[in-house]
Design an enzyme around this catalytic site. Structure first.
Site, PDB file in Angstrom:
ATOM      1  N   HIS A 152      84.108   3.203  53.384  1.00 19.88           N
ATOM      2  CA  HIS A 152      84.775   3.626  52.147  1.00 19.88           C
ATOM      3  C   HIS A 152      85.918   2.692  51.763  1.00 19.88           C
ATOM      4  CE1 HIS A 152      85.845   6.062  48.848  1.00 19.88           C
ATOM      5  NE2 HIS A 152      85.481   7.230  49.332  1.00 19.88           N
ATOM      6  N   ASP A 381      65.909   2.595  40.461  1.00 21.37           N
ATOM      7  CA  ASP A 381      64.461   2.360  40.362  1.00 21.37           C
ATOM      8  C   ASP A 381      64.094   1.062  41.072  1.00 21.37           C
ATOM      9  OD1 ASP A 381      61.823   2.017  39.690  1.00 21.37           O
ATOM     10  OD2 ASP A 381      62.127   2.126  37.517  1.00 21.37           O
TER      11      ASP A 381
END
Length: 439
Positions: A152, A381
């Site tokens: 993070h 995608d």
């Protein structure tokens, strides 16, 4: 499940990256965030690209974001840096001897997800570890689950979303891939005034100090905390916004709804205070605003706080306005004060310790919430369509909530919550009678 290989993939450059070899100091935003690896899982039914195509694309994508191929290092003064040394990203390939349909039903996992991403190193082992770790899980049917874990302090959710979109583009476009130009100058997002003038209390808000809130922490959190998912339909969200009666975001109205229902489920006393730690993307709020393509961390937090009687008794509009007004205070003035505070603390040699919660924290009567509703995780995608599932698995803190765009309900939202193992499930599923609870 069987791991067939483990490889350290290095980025592919046509020419050396300008940041190659640099020691990039963590900004104050980086230091205020969680010192943890954050896992994500994206699921794709067959047919899917081959592992080789995914790895080749990954090498090109990481070249655009070289921090991810670096390592955290610590200098002699104990300060952390990102060493852009191109050591690479960890890629594990695994075979899962079942069909995907036996693990995923109606857009949710019905089996344990622990083994679907590389084991998350604890904070004390993050220095020197690969900052991006990926596991490619191939199911018997040819389906694919990508376990993605990144540190993070290198990137927030918005940045991770942009990276994943870039990786997907490299896989789809192959050698015709046109690389984006992310903004990589981390220091430019945290420039103090010539004479730093912090005017807000950051000592007990973003960093530990007197007056800060403390919470109990349990050992072996994952045996005492379980994750549940509630799916809100687009129709319910539209009805909820109409009930609020003023213009508001999907996040604000759903947070107000969840805050009401969870407060009731917890059985808090009427005069007991409850607050929500709300993550706020500061890119557009700063002055000057940071470029939208900035890669790194630029998140602060707002803390709407009410008594339980008000959370439950106020109208939806009242609770939404309380959330909105508190978030609005994280403005350019507040952000600049935060940056100035860090400059003053560093000049005085002060040790800053983030208030970000350790794993196993029990937030009750409070909550913490992150939202990915403005991100593109449900649109990643790889060439055969978007994911059928996107989840943030194994939330480690009771009272932590994540709002995600649903992959299966068009316009819907999934709320993932971490609740006590022994809590009455029906109370939490009362969030909405039409919301579909998922285990």
């Amino acid at each position: 499940m069987e791991a067939s290989s483990s490889t350290m993939l290095k980025p592919v450059y046509s020419t050396p990256h300008p940041l190659a070899g640099e020691m990039v100091p963590l900004t104050l935003f980086d230091r205020a965030t969680l010192d943890i690896f954050v896992p994500l899982i994206l699921v794709y039914p067959a047919p899917t690209p081959s592992n080789e195509a995914l790895k080749e694309g990954l090498c090109r994508a990481v070249a655009v974001y070289p921090h991810l191929a670096g390592r955290l290092v610590v200098d002699h003064q104990g300060r952390r840096f990102i060493h852009v040394n191109n050591e690479g990203v960890l890629v594990v390939e695994a075979a899962v001897p079942v069909d995907l349909t036996s693990a995923v039903i109606d857009g949710s996992f019905v089996t344990n997800t622990d083994g679907l991403y590389p084991a998350v190193p604890p904070p004390e082992e993050s220095v020197g570890a690969a900052l991006l770790q990926i596991q490619l899980n191939r199911y018997k049917c040819g389906g694919l689950a990508i376990g993605f874990s990144s540190h993070h302090q290198v990137a927030d959710g918005y940045s991770v979303s942009n990276f994943l979109s870039t990786w997907a583009s490299t896989v789809r476009q192959g050698r015709n891939f046109t690389a984006p130009s992310p903004f990589l100058d981390r220091a430019a997002t945290a420039v103090p005034r010539t004479v730093p003038m912090p005017v807000f209390d950051h000592r007990s808000t973003e960093f530990e100090g007197e007056g800060g809130r403390s919470y109990p922490v349990v050992l072996d959190a994952m045996s005492k905390i379980k994750n549940v998912t509630v799916r809100f339909t687009a129709e319910f969200i539209a009805e909820l916004k109409a009930r609020v009666g003023i213009r508001c975001s999907t996040f604000q109205c759903l947070l107000a709804h969840a805050w009401k229902k969870i407060t009731a489920a917890r059985g808090l006393k009427p005069d007991e205070f409850t607050q929500v730690r709300v993550a706020v993307n500061c890119r557009a709020r700063a002055d000057p605003p940071a470029p939208t393509e900035f890669f790194g961390n630029m998140v602060l937090w707002a803390f709407p706080r009410l008594q339980a009687r008000d959370v439950l008794g106020w109208t939806y509009r009242g609770v939404v306005e309380a959330i909105h007004d508190t978030v609005a205070r994280v403005d350019a003035e507040y952000i600049q004060s935060f940056v100035d505070f860090g400059s003053v603390a560093d000049a005085n040699g002060e040790e800053l310790v983030a208030t970000a919660a350790a794993n196993g924290t029990m937030f009750c009567p409070d909550l913490e919430v992150d939202s990915s509703l403005g991100f593109r995780f449900n649109q990643i995608d790889l060439g055969t369509g978007p994911p059928s599932v996107f989840v943030t698995p194994d939330l480690p803190n009771e009272g932590l909530m994540i709002f995600l765009p649903s992959c299966t309900a068009r316009g819907g939202v999934d709320l993932i919550m971490a609740i006590p193992e022994d809590h009455d499930m029906a109370a939490f599923y009362s969030l909405d009678k039409r919301a579909k609870p998922k285990m």
